[in-house]
Design an enzyme around this catalytic site. Structure first.
Site, PDB file in Angstrom:
ATOM      1  CG  ASP A 221      19.106  35.248  38.529  1.00  0.00           C
ATOM      2  OD1 ASP A 221      18.472  35.460  39.748  1.00  0.00           O
ATOM      3  OD2 ASP A 221      18.804  34.333  37.962  1.00  0.00           O
TER       4      ASP A 221
ATOM      5  CE1 TYR B  30      18.477  28.951  36.693  1.00  0.00           C
ATOM      6  CE2 TYR B  30      19.713  30.864  36.797  1.00  0.00           C
ATOM      7  CZ  TYR B  30      18.556  30.113  36.749  1.00  0.00           C
ATOM      8  OH  TYR B  30      17.446  30.990  37.191  1.00  0.00           O
TER       9      TYR B  30
ATOM     10  CE  LYS C 177      17.186  32.375  40.657  1.00  0.00           C
ATOM     11  NZ  LYS C 177      18.196  32.381  39.373  1.00  0.00           N
TER      12      LYS C 177
ATOM     13  CG  HIS D  12      15.989  27.800  41.991  1.00  0.00           C
ATOM     14  ND1 HIS D  12      17.237  27.467  41.178  1.00  0.00           N
ATOM     15  CD2 HIS D  12      15.219  28.001  40.915  1.00  0.00           C
ATOM     16  CE1 HIS D  12      17.151  27.728  39.888  1.00  0.00           C
ATOM     17  NE2 HIS D  12      16.011  28.171  39.739  1.00  0.00           N
TER      18      HIS D  12
HETATM   19  N1  LIG Z   1      13.871  30.836  38.957  1.00  0.00           N
HETATM   20  C1  LIG Z   1      13.475  30.171  37.789  1.00  0.00           C
HETATM   21  O1  LIG Z   1      12.906  29.244  37.960  1.00  0.00           O
HETATM   22  C2  LIG Z   1      13.958  30.873  36.519  1.00  0.00           C
HETATM   23  C3  LIG Z   1      13.612  30.101  35.473  1.00  0.00           C
HETATM   24  C4  LIG Z   1      14.052  30.870  34.207  1.00  0.00           C
HETATM   25  C5  LIG Z   1      14.893  31.926  34.119  1.00  0.00           C
HETATM   26  N2  LIG Z   1      15.168  32.467  35.360  1.00  0.00           N
HETATM   27  C6  LIG Z   1      16.308  33.630  35.428  1.00  0.00           C
HETATM   28  O2  LIG Z   1      15.955  34.408  34.546  1.00  0.00           O
HETATM   29  C7  LIG Z   1      16.794  34.888  33.409  1.00  0.00           C
HETATM   30  C8  LIG Z   1      16.126  35.324  32.339  1.00  0.00           C
HETATM   31  O3  LIG Z   1      14.987  34.392  31.740  1.00  0.00           O
HETATM   32  P1  LIG Z   1      15.074  34.120  30.342  1.00  0.00           P
HETATM   33  O4  LIG Z   1      16.316  33.353  29.728  1.00  0.00           O
HETATM   34  O5  LIG Z   1      13.831  33.184  30.162  1.00  0.00           O
HETATM   35  O6  LIG Z   1      15.037  35.433  29.493  1.00  0.00           O
HETATM   36  P2  LIG Z   1      14.478  36.059  28.358  1.00  0.00           P
HETATM   37  O7  LIG Z   1      15.100  37.215  28.133  1.00  0.00           O
HETATM   38  O8  LIG Z   1      12.889  36.070  28.197  1.00  0.00           O
HETATM   39  O9  LIG Z   1      14.562  34.923  27.219  1.00  0.00           O
HETATM   40  C9  LIG Z   1      15.984  34.730  26.656  1.00  0.00           C
HETATM   41  C10 LIG Z   1      15.674  34.356  25.292  1.00  0.00           C
HETATM   42  O10 LIG Z   1      15.464  35.495  24.691  1.00  0.00           O
HETATM   43  C11 LIG Z   1      16.418  35.792  23.560  1.00  0.00           C
HETATM   44  N3  LIG Z   1      16.602  37.207  23.448  1.00  0.00           N
HETATM   45  C12 LIG Z   1      17.441  38.017  24.413  1.00  0.00           C
HETATM   46  N4  LIG Z   1      17.398  39.431  23.986  1.00  0.00           N
HETATM   47  C13 LIG Z   1      16.845  39.484  22.670  1.00  0.00           C
HETATM   48  C14 LIG Z   1      16.492  40.441  21.972  1.00  0.00           C
HETATM   49  N5  LIG Z   1      16.915  41.746  22.144  1.00  0.00           N
HETATM   50  N6  LIG Z   1      15.688  40.025  20.726  1.00  0.00           N
HETATM   51  C15 LIG Z   1      15.422  38.742  20.585  1.00  0.00           C
HETATM   52  N7  LIG Z   1      15.474  37.685  21.244  1.00  0.00           N
HETATM   53  C16 LIG Z   1      16.286  38.067  22.261  1.00  0.00           C
HETATM   54  C17 LIG Z   1      17.799  34.841  23.879  1.00  0.00           C
HETATM   55  O11 LIG Z   1      18.392  34.432  22.708  1.00  0.00           O
HETATM   56  P3  LIG Z   1      20.027  34.546  22.328  1.00  0.00           P
HETATM   57  O12 LIG Z   1      20.558  34.157  23.823  1.00  0.00           O
HETATM   58  O13 LIG Z   1      20.094  33.603  21.325  1.00  0.00           O
HETATM   59  O14 LIG Z   1      20.316  35.843  22.076  1.00  0.00           O
HETATM   60  C18 LIG Z   1      17.236  33.885  24.498  1.00  0.00           C
HETATM   61  O15 LIG Z   1      16.755  32.812  23.750  1.00  0.00           O
HETATM   62  C19 LIG Z   1      17.496  33.518  33.295  1.00  0.00           C
HETATM   63  O16 LIG Z   1      18.970  33.566  32.726  1.00  0.00           O
HETATM   64  C20 LIG Z   1      17.659  33.264  34.803  1.00  0.00           C
HETATM   65  O17 LIG Z   1      18.604  33.947  35.391  1.00  0.00           O
HETATM   66  C21 LIG Z   1      14.739  31.964  36.467  1.00  0.00           C
END
Ligand SMILES: NC(=O)c1ccc[n+]([C@@H]2O[C@H](COP(=O)([O-])OP(=O)(O)OC[C@H]3O[C@@H](n4cnc5c(N)ncnc54)[C@H](OP(=O)(O)O)[C@@H]3O)[C@@H](O)[C@H]2O)c1
Length: 313
Positions: free
Chosen positions: A52, A57, A86, A119
């Site tokens: 994604d 981004y 998006k 988005h």
């Molecule tokens: N449409 C929208 O408005 C919107 C908004 C937000 C996100 N998104 C999409 O959704 C994706 C996922 O969202 P998100 O980034 O919030 O996901 P998330 O997986 O909930 O959070 C990512 C965070 O979790 C940490 N993490 C990942 N794996 C881990 C593990 N096994 N143990 C402990 N911590 C861990 C990462 O740290 P490190 O990187 O330091 O390892 C990072 O800080 C985004 O990349 C994007 O593509 C869309």
């Protein structure tokens, strides 16, 4: 259908009749460009088959480069990866949709995407500035276009064969219904924040009843406080089943029938987040019934201003 033995390979059918989305997806909202390219590559090598990204981004170029390296090495084929991007808020006017879409394809170095999402449902002043503000710092919205107008332009892209499926992001149930009821091509997927602190059961029920996939972003709670991965119910289950709290949260999301997106720039966590297995029924019940916290980490649904992206441009 969820196959408990192969949870990480779960695929959910899309209502366009011809395709499926891998439930376990990798997001690329990673601020650093080098880390984005490396993480994209590592995610594909670890086994993730859904990526994604988004114009907003600023990572499409690096995601494209990461994919290209893996494709050229013959490790994975383009057609085996589900690529989603998006349309940003400043491109809601129908005449701006195709140029924005084509710019995304170019940056990603692909001829088609598997999924194109609007988005957010908020139209911003059209132009090159992603975050247009007035003299008082207030967002400048565009009242000259409706979400349905924009949806019509996405339908056109599907008819031209440029993207396989289209969907909505950062929407509440009312917006999903509005588009679902009026659309010629129904939304295939709705992409919203969801995790055990924000299960979105009502939206999930509506999506299920109408053949729409709900894709949960921030599946691990985005490293925000209160820390979902330190929740005593999640950590107790993790200890009991011999998995990490992150693996518990990801398994829960797929077992209850959603697709998900998780992100990490840390190589060991990429592997960890792919290595999930099904939870016993009592663990599912505990998460569903005993976690009482309700937390939305990202307020983008209220304003269209992204909560996790630093303000720039
Ligand atoms: N449409 C929208 O408005 C919107 C908004 C937000 C996100 N998104 C999409 O959704 C994706 C996922 O969202 P998100 O980034 O919030 O996901 P998330 O997986 O909930 O959070 C990512 C965070 O979790 C940490 N993490 C990942 N794996 C881990 C593990 N096994 N143990 C402990 N911590 C861990 C990462 O740290 P490190 O990187 O330091 O390892 C990072 O800080 C985004 O990349 C994007 O593509 C869309």
């Amino acid at each position: 259908m969820i196959d408990s033995a192969n949870l990480r390979y779960t695929k959910l059918p899309l209502n366009n009749g011809s395709s499926f989305i891998p439930a376990l997806g990798f997001g690329t909202l990673i601020p650093d460009p080098v880390a984005t390219r490396m993480a994209t590559k590592a995610a594909l090598e670890a086994g993730f088959r859904a990526l994604d990204t988004a114009e907003r981004y600023g990572t499409e170029k690096e995601v494209g480069e990461g994919m290209k390296e893996v494709f050229e090495a013959g490790k994975v084929k383009r057609e085996d990866v589900f690529v989603a991007t998006k349309l940003w808020n400043t491109n809601h006017r129908p005449e701006r949709v195709k140029p924005a879409f084509e710019a995304s394809l170019k940056k990603l170095q692909v001829d088609y995407v598997d999924l194109y999402l609007i988005h957010t449902p908020f139209a911003f002043q059209p132009g090159d500035v992603h975050d247009p503000r007035d003299a008082n710092g207030k967002v400048i919205y565009d009242t000259g276009v409706t979400l349905l107008d924009t949806w019509g332009a996405l339908e056109q892209l599907v008819m031209e064969g440029k993207c396989k499926a289209i969907g909505l992001s950062d929407v509440g149930i009312a917006r999903v219904k509005e588009i679902f009821e009026a659309a010629s091509i129904k939304p295939a997927l709705v992409h919203v924040e969801s995790h055990p602190y924000l299960p979105e059961w009502e939206l999930l029920a509506y999506c299920r009843a109408n053949g729409i996939v709900l894709q949960a972003f921030a599946a691990l709670g985005h490293s925000s406080e209160p820390n979902l991965l330190a929740d005593p119910i999640i950590t107790a289950i993790a200890n009991r089943v011999g998995k990490t709290p992150a693996q518990v949260a990801l398994a829960w999301a797929i077992q209850r029938g959603t697709a998900l997106l998780t992100t990490t720039k840390t190589p060991g966590r990429i592997q960890e987040n792919f290595d999930i297995s099904a939870l016993p029924e009592d663990a599912m019940r505990e998460i569903n019934e005993e976690i009482k916290s309700q937390v939305r980490f990202n307020s983008v649904v209220e304003t269209g201003v992204p909560g996790f992206i630093p303000r720039a441009k």
